[in-house]
Each structure stands twice: as C-alpha cells, then as structure tokens.
Scaffold this active site. Sequence first.
Site, mmCIF file in Angstrom:
data_model
loop_
_atom_site.group_PDB
_atom_site.id
_atom_site.type_symbol
_atom_site.label_atom_id
_atom_site.label_comp_id
_atom_site.label_asym_id
_atom_site.label_seq_id
_atom_site.Cartn_x
_atom_site.Cartn_y
_atom_site.Cartn_z
ATOM 1 N N ASP A 101 11.411 3.478 -3.622
ATOM 2 C CA ASP A 101 12.067 2.209 -3.337
ATOM 3 C C ASP A 101 11.773 1.809 -1.879
ATOM 4 O OD1 ASP A 101 14.194 0.186 -4.452
ATOM 5 O OD2 ASP A 101 15.065 0.860 -2.553
ATOM 6 N N TYR A 230 16.535 -5.597 3.700
ATOM 7 C CA TYR A 230 16.115 -6.830 3.027
ATOM 8 C C TYR A 230 16.063 -7.992 4.024
ATOM 9 C CZ TYR A 230 17.174 -4.199 -1.229
ATOM 10 O OH TYR A 230 17.193 -3.252 -2.215
ATOM 11 N N HIS A 295 14.131 2.446 -12.758
ATOM 12 C CA HIS A 295 13.865 2.467 -11.322
ATOM 13 C C HIS A 295 14.172 3.805 -10.637
ATOM 14 C CE1 HIS A 295 13.136 0.791 -7.392
ATOM 15 N NE2 HIS A 295 14.345 1.103 -6.989
#
Length: 316
Positions: A101, A230, A295
């Site tokens: 990730d 982010y 994921h």
Amino acid sequence: MEKIEHSVITTNGINIHVAFIGSGPAILFLHGFPELWYSWRHQMLALSALGFRCIAPDLRGYGDSDAPLSPASYSVHHVVGDLVGLLEQLGLDQVFLVGHDWGAFMAWYFALFRPDKVKALVNLGVAFMPRNPVTKFVDGLRAFYGDDFYICRFQEPGEIEKDFASEDTMTVLNKLYTSFGLTPLRIPKDVGFKAIKVPVTLPSWLSEEYIDYCASKFDQKGFTGGLNYYRALDITWELITPWTGAQVKVPTKFIVGDEDSTYHWPGVKQYIESGGFKKDVPALQEVVIIKGAAHFINQAKPEEISAHIYDFIKKF
C-alpha cells in the site's frame, strides 16, 4: 510475538518506533494505511525463522512514531529520508525492501532515490506510479472516479477526521479493512463515512486481537498522520519532477490480488500487461497475480506471501 523486540530511534528530526526480530540479512518492511508495523507480524516471524533480521517501523504519523501535523511533512522525501536515516542508525548499508500500500509507494521511491541501499524489492498491491508531467496524482484520480472517491475525500484537513470521530475507532477500521475490493471506495459528501456499511461478517484474517491493537494506537494518535500521506500526494508530484521518466533499477518482484481495488485503478492492468511496468522497472523479474485476494494480502494470505518473499530474496 513475545520474541519481537521494540525500540525508538531518532532519525530525520523525529522519533520512529521500530519492531525487530531475528539476525542475518536485513529485511525492512513498510506498512500502509490504516495499518501499523503489526501488519507484518506473520512475515516477521516466518522470515526471522529462516535466518533474516526483520525490521518493521511505524512510519511517521502512525502508532508509536511521531506525527508532525502539517501534510507538507509527509512527502516522499520526508518518508524516504526517515528510512535512510533509520538504516544509518541501525548500521545497515543495504536491506531487502518489502512494502504494501503506501509502504509500497514509498518503497518504489526509496529504490529510485537510493538503489545503493536496496538489495532487492518485493512490493505488494501498489504498482509503480510513474510521474505524469501534465496531470497531478489527485487530479487524475478525481477525473476518473469523481469527487467522492476516497482519496479525493481525504484531501481536506480535518474533514474526514470529523467524520471518523462520529463512530468508534474499531468500526472505522472494520469498514476500511473491508472496503478495498473490486468496488471503488466512495464516501458521499452529503452522507459521509456513515454511508459505508459495517460488514456483517469480518474476513477470517481480521482477528479481534489485530483490531484491538490497531484501534488502541489510532485512539492515541488519531488518523491525521495517515491521512496526511494522501494530502501530500500532489506535493510529492511537484518534488519528484527531476525524476520524471526515471527507472527503478533494483531487482523487483510485484504481487497483487486480482480483487485488489488498486489493481483495477485506471490503466494499471494495461500498464502491467503491456510492458509499461517492465520498461519503468527494467529489473522486474516476477509479477504474481493472486486469485481471490483483495487489498490486505500480506495478512489475508500470510504463509503464501512469506513464501513469495523468501523465494525471491534468497537468490541475492
């Protein structure tokens, strides 16, 4: 688990919590969102038993590591700087690097910036994202998925934190850990995170012990540090301008689940299958697509992932 040791190391102006076990050639594990060093526990135990020194930090913003407040402190340069400093403090010239990730995103750029530090790279879930000189990372995702896409909704400081705070931390984590499958995660602005349903049954890998541990750390630290990765995406896009078109040249293995949302991002499958990935990562030796896996693959398929890592790094 009681054999895993812990330390706090000062590097790059902050304190980083590090878990480690074993002796021998070193493997540095980098976690993603919303995770901690603890997401690598299975691989650390398995690979330390095979003769490796396993090292897993809480990245800046997470767990027992420091969490600067500004999103500008979470660029790829800051995080890679932390890791280079960490290796210096540990007296390590080179490591095997394993990321998942956000950890994979940072591992690509670690290998790009400092290939001298990386013997070989195994990345999970997130393929290399070459810099588009015209379109910023967030703008590209917004154009394809719209304003409600989770990465777009994470951009405004404080907004999603307020949303998360309306529910208990365990519920927030349960939702996030089960939301990165084939359907893109969207958080409608008018409803907020409450629009995401709590899963009726949790996947077998998501143990109560794991949720309890992670929730206790996010209760202490909050989610802002993790969300700032982010928010720094477009800052990173600007900072990596000198590396536009640069190649990752360390020996690499890439693993992704065929039900991982990141595998289905616009253009990713074509990028992998068409040879674009191999062009940008010329020492890419293996691409493994695991059927039926989503994921959080290192936890959902712990033995399989540990074996894939070992089979690759034992060559070097």
